[in-house]
Design an enzyme around this catalytic site. Structure first.
Site, mmCIF file in Angstrom:
data_model
loop_
_atom_site.group_PDB
_atom_site.id
_atom_site.type_symbol
_atom_site.label_atom_id
_atom_site.label_comp_id
_atom_site.label_asym_id
_atom_site.label_seq_id
_atom_site.Cartn_x
_atom_site.Cartn_y
_atom_site.Cartn_z
ATOM 1 C CB CYS A 136 6.367 -39.863 -5.892
ATOM 2 S SG CYS A 136 7.050 -40.937 -4.623
ATOM 3 C CG HIS A 148 -6.460 -43.335 3.809
ATOM 4 N ND1 HIS A 148 -7.829 -43.325 3.584
ATOM 5 C CD2 HIS A 148 -5.943 -44.247 2.954
ATOM 6 C CE1 HIS A 148 -8.118 -44.209 2.636
ATOM 7 N NE2 HIS A 148 -7.001 -44.781 2.244
ATOM 8 C CB THR A 167 8.423 -35.224 0.274
ATOM 9 O OG1 THR A 167 7.212 -35.156 -0.482
ATOM 10 C CG2 THR A 167 9.624 -35.005 -0.648
ATOM 11 C CG ASN A 168 3.418 -37.577 1.512
ATOM 12 O OD1 ASN A 168 3.697 -36.434 1.194
ATOM 13 N ND2 ASN A 168 2.458 -38.263 0.925
ATOM 14 C CG ASP A 169 6.137 -42.609 4.848
ATOM 15 O OD1 ASP A 169 5.183 -42.077 5.446
ATOM 16 O OD2 ASP A 169 6.112 -43.789 4.463
ATOM 17 C CG MET A 179 -3.166 -6.547 7.908
ATOM 18 S SD MET A 179 -2.540 -7.657 9.143
ATOM 19 C CE MET A 179 -0.956 -6.936 9.344
ATOM 20 C CB SER A 185 10.710 -41.659 -6.573
ATOM 21 O OG SER A 185 9.620 -40.766 -6.543
ATOM 22 C CD GLU A 192 9.108 -44.542 1.459
ATOM 23 O OE1 GLU A 192 8.051 -43.925 1.639
ATOM 24 O OE2 GLU A 192 9.167 -45.602 0.825
ATOM 25 N NE ARG A 247 -7.476 2.891 4.363
ATOM 26 C CZ ARG A 247 -7.915 4.125 4.182
ATOM 27 N NH1 ARG A 247 -7.064 5.138 4.258
ATOM 28 N NH2 ARG A 247 -9.189 4.364 3.934
ATOM 29 C CE LYS A 285 -3.811 -0.470 2.155
ATOM 30 N NZ LYS A 285 -4.738 -0.749 3.257
ATOM 31 N NE ARG A 337 -6.419 -4.310 -2.611
ATOM 32 C CZ ARG A 337 -6.918 -4.454 -1.393
ATOM 33 N NH1 ARG A 337 -6.119 -4.412 -0.351
ATOM 34 N NH2 ARG A 337 -8.195 -4.652 -1.203
ATOM 35 N NE ARG A 339 3.982 -47.220 -2.544
ATOM 36 C CZ ARG A 339 3.342 -46.324 -1.785
ATOM 37 N NH1 ARG A 339 3.969 -45.236 -1.377
ATOM 38 N NH2 ARG A 339 2.070 -46.501 -1.456
ATOM 39 C CE1 TYR A 395 9.083 -38.750 -11.035
ATOM 40 C CE2 TYR A 395 11.247 -39.076 -12.007
ATOM 41 C CZ TYR A 395 10.207 -39.522 -11.208
ATOM 42 O OH TYR A 395 10.302 -40.741 -10.563
ATOM 43 N N GLY A 432 -8.501 -7.377 4.111
ATOM 44 C CA GLY A 432 -9.352 -7.709 5.249
ATOM 45 C C GLY A 432 -8.623 -8.375 6.395
#
Length: 874
Positions: A833, A456, A769-771, A104, A766, A747, A93, A23, A337, A618, A853, A102
């Site tokens: 993956c 899950h 990244t979750n585990d 702040m 591969s 993993e 502001r 701003k 803006r 897998r 990838y 909205g």
């Protein structure tokens, strides 16, 4: 001279966004362009950071600079703070670097007190206007600075209107408003045990501090979390001399866009109100007029405004969102803006700006928020229907889109009611498990009390493109799980509810939805993105339907096929259960031989759907207990089919119980203990690939077999030997020249640390990244949602590490693994993956560290394609 914390609007420009906030930088830029901007000054984002470093206190240095700039503003305006004869009134502001509409808090008319308001009324000859401004100031200051809720004041206004027999605020007289101001001050004293401040300097620093505090209010923290805005940025504060839209019928205020923010159509779009201040337009107390009416009401002001709009859009090369005030017939610009817009509008505006020669293709690709594309790919609520709805609860926005339907409490009921009765249902569960897969497929939406963004329910729902809200801790189920209570109301099977998977909101009613729509502009934008990106994009797909959807969205292969999801079909689960409870390899092979043709058929369909593109499959990953029967009826039925006593089967099931199954007997460990599982799956994959290669010699079918949960080099060698022996014999017998790859998921932290050794025998890595995130942090991804909000609130973590990759920990480990693997094998193929493969911020990091990838759910493929292009362009 010390650090400069305050700048006049005339001292800044658009390049100072990080320091002045969006701003402040735009007000400075409009000032430089010679536009009619009420003058003022900006207190920098660094002052906000300093405020928090100093224990939430404004330092003496900042205080002195602010007072010096108040004096400068008095000189510019010829008015004086607190002077009854010629008072300077200001607005205060917030203004962060990134637009946070909205989020702040704002205060108008600061500088008024009893003495000033009386002389102000006399000077303007308009006592109604003076007391209207004063009561607004008391209300805003009380709410924003002292946190006395707005509702108390709204109640007093409503009582006053009822007593006077009027319906609009504008119908109250000057005496009514004077009385209201007195009532407001008394309300303030009752709630705060203090008198309302009369010193304008005290008012000003109270307001500045409130803006700094609001950077860490709940709304702001949630918005930052949803939009990847770091808490370290802080907010700037803009102190601007007031102009008044509430002086009478020749004054007004409005908000306008240079293009329609819903559709993207070119042309002035907006609303205004005469005799009003800014908050009246957005508060909905009065119905505003469309901006086109201003052309009739005041043609000169309209033409001046339209000219400014045109200049601003061309200057910023983007659609502008502007606030303006007309004071006694004179136009003032309060803000501009880059405007917020729907995803459909964003795509249209980007393409139109290219066609108009205002920007090039690179700029068009860079200006779209990849995450906003979700709205184009999933059903959304009809805005008109949503306008009157109030949420009864809010969970985690686990899978985007909107859904409305009748409550069911089991996957079986979801399937039955959809298939047999044609109903639209919402599956409501404490949590979901793999065996709920069919019901989840038939449900319009899924609501769970437990689980995070990578639970899950969340992962499966995203893969299917089904709306899901998870982790709604406020929901309580009845003991028999035939009803739940939320928002003080009980909901039973058959009751209507609606879910917004993009916000996490849950509504206790039926709300109309509108289908997703993708037009030609979308295809055009995605083609431009593909021109610029280097990172390839694959999909996580377990079925031919998923694979075809992924191809439609531009996936270049399958980066993860989870074979276990194929096992829960009713005609397969009994054979899997039979295999698990078998005691000898012979018994296991007998059960596996029933599954083999089914798996082979699944893989043939996948290879066919991908038409020669890479398919990574897998091997079986989850703990075996997930497949086992749990009810008395299921156990007895399985025992009878196997010809063994039910008690013997129950004892076998009990023996397979694990205390921590996520770190137990799963992944590669299954192939080490039961080599026949790996052999059967390899056979199914290779036989399917041979069959498809024979049928389509024009394709090059190259299956990629991925071994999950590897922790050591020798573990991979053991499983790879099973794969190579099986595959080698099948390929030799077939006479088909088939190539295949064997790789592993990284993993487990130990696998990342030993990547140099493991790479010797792997064709590809591969990163799961979750585990990997789960094991690096020591968090359960299903349970972390219960305590992570406290971590965000206390600035320990800025975001959910299961949604946005932790660069400093998990990311450092991945980078180290890549570097050591490439030292061993420079041409090893590297992918991701996990769910992070569809997160734009994480994709930027993957590109930087040399990942080739990413693989994500089918409905995230367009998001990943656009994010990958932006990563290259950045």
């Amino acid at each position: 001279m010390g650090k400069k914390y305050v700048y006049l609007f005339s001292e800044g420009d658009a390049s100072m966004r990080e320091l002045l906030g969006g701003k402040g930088a735009n007000l400075a830029e409009m000032t430089a362009l010679g536009m009619p901007v009420p003058q003022g000054f900006t207190i920098t984002t660094e002052a906000c950071t300093q405020y928090y470093e100093d224990g939430e206190r404004i330092s003496e240095e900042v205080r002195e600079q602010v007072l010096a700039f108040v004096t400068k503003l008095e000189e510019i305006t010829g008015k004086k703070f607190g002077d009854p004869k010629n008072p300077l009134l200001v607005s205060v502001r917030s203004g962060a670097r990134a637009s946070m509409p909205g989020m702040m808090d704002t205060i108008l008319n600061l500088g008024l007190n009893e003495t000033v308001v009386e002389s102000f009324a006399e000077k303007t000859g308009n006592p109604r206007f003076a007391y209207d401004s004063y009561r607004r100031f008391i209300q805003m200051y009380s709410d924003v600075v002292m946190e006395v809720g707005k509702s108390y004041f709204e109640k007093l206004i409503d009582e006053m209107k009822a007593a006077r027999g009027v319906s609009l605020d504008t119908e109250l007289t000057a005496d009514d408003l004077k009385e209201l101001a007195a009532q407001f001050k008394e309300e303030y004293r009752q709630k705060t045990k203090k008198d309302f401040p009369t010193d304008p300097v005290e008012q000003l620093f109270g307001a500045i501090e409130a803006v700094f505090r609001s950077w860490n209010n709940e709304r702001a923290i949630y918005y930052r979390l949803m939009n990847d805005i770091p808490s370290s940025w802080g907010t700037a504060v803009n102190v601007q001399s007031m102009v008044f839209g509430n002086m009478g019928d020749t004054s007004g205020t409005g908000v306008a866009f240079s293009r329609n923010p819903s559709t993207g159509e070119k042309g002035l779009f907006g609303e205004y109100l005469m005799n009003a201040q800014g908050e009246d337009v957005v508060a909905g107390v009065r119905t505003p007029q469309p901006i086109a009416d201003l052309r009739e009401q005041n043609p000169a002001v309209y033409e001046e405004f339209a000219g400014i709009v045109d200049v601003l859009e061309k200057h910023y090369r983007d659609m502008q969102d502007m606030e303006f005030t007309i004071e006694d017939g004179k136009l003032y610009m309060l803000q501009t803006r880059n405007g917020k817009r729907t995803a459909a509008a964003a795509v249209k505006i980007a393409c139109d700006l290219v066609d108009e020669g205002m920007i090039d293709k690179k700029a068009a690709v860079s200006m779209i928020d990849p995450k906003s594309l979700d709205a184009l790919l999933h059903p959304q609520f009809d805005p008109a229907a949503l306008a009157g709805a109030t949420p009864i609860g809010r969970g985690l926005p686990a899978s985007p889109g909107a859904a409305t339907g009748q409550v069911v409490f089991s996957a079986e009921e979801a399937t039955n009611q959809t298939k047999k009765l044609g109903r639209h249902v919402i599956l409501v569960r404490l949590e979901t498990s793999p065996e709920d897969i069919e019901g989840m497929h038939y449900a319009q939406g899924i609501l769970t009390a437990r689980g995070g963004m990578t639970s899950h329910a969340a992962v499966v729902a995203r893969g299917m493109g089904t709306c899901c809200v998870s982790g709604l801790g406020d929901i309580s189920f009845s003991e028999d799980e035939t009803s739940f209570t939320l928002g003080g109301k009980v909901y039973k099977e058959g009751d209507f509810i609606s879910l917004d998977g993009s916000t996490g909101n849950v509504y206790g009613e039926e709300i109309r939805t509108v289908p997703a729509s993708i037009g030609g502009d979308f295809e055009r934008l995605m083609a431009w993105a593909d021109e610029f990106r280097v990172l390839r994009v694959r999909a996580n797909a377990d079925t031919p339907t998923d694979a075809r959807q992924a191809r439609k969205f531009g996936a270049e292969g399958i980066g993860l096929c989870r074979t276990e999801h194929m096992f829960f079909e009713p005609d397969r689960i009994s054979a899997i259960r039979e295999m698990i409870v078998s005691d000898t390899p012979g018994q296991r092979w007998e059960a596996l031989s029933k599954i083999l043709p089914m798996q082979r058929g699944d893989f043939e369909n996948l290879f066919e759907a991908m038409e020669g593109r890479p398919v990574t499959i897998r091997l079986l990953d989850p703990p075996l207990h997930e497949f086992l029967p749990s009810t008395k009826e299921e156990i007895e039925a399985l025992a009878e089919s196997m010809g063994i006593p039910a008690e013997q089967l129950r004892a076998k099931i009990d023996s397979l119980h694990e205390f921590n199954p996520m770190m137990g007997h799963r992944g590669a460990r299954l192939d080490v203990t039961y080599p026949e599982i790996g052999e059967m799956q390899t056979r199914a994959i290779i036989e399917a690939a041979i069959a498809v290669q024979k049928a389509h010699p024009e394709w090059q079918v190259v299956p990629e077999i991925m071994v999950p949960l590897i922790g050591s080099y020798h573990e991979l060698v053991f499983v790879k030997d099973i794969i190579d022996r099986t595959a080698g014999a099948l390929i030799k017998d077939s006479g088909v020249a088939l190539d295949y790859k064997v790789g592993t998921m990284i993993e487990i932290p130990r696998a990342a640390l030993r990547a140099d050794m493991i790479a010797e025998d792997a064709d590809f890595f591969s990163f799961g990244t979750n585990d990997l995130t789960q094991m690096v942090f020591g968090f359960s991804r299903d349970d972390a949602g219960s305590f992570l909000p406290a971590y965000y609130k206390n600035s320990i973590y800025e975001n959910d590490p299961f949604q946005k990759l932790d660069r400093r920990g998990v990311g450092k480990l991945i980078k180290q693994a890549i570097e050591s693997a490439r030292e061993t094998k420079p041409d090893i193929k590297l992918g991701v993956c996990g769910e992070h493969g569809g997160d734009p911020v994480s994709i930027q990091f993957f590109y930087e560290i040399g990942i080739e990838y990413v693989s994500c759910s089918p409905y995230r493929v367009p998001i990943a394609r656009l994010a990958a292009a932006q990563a290259s362009l950045a």
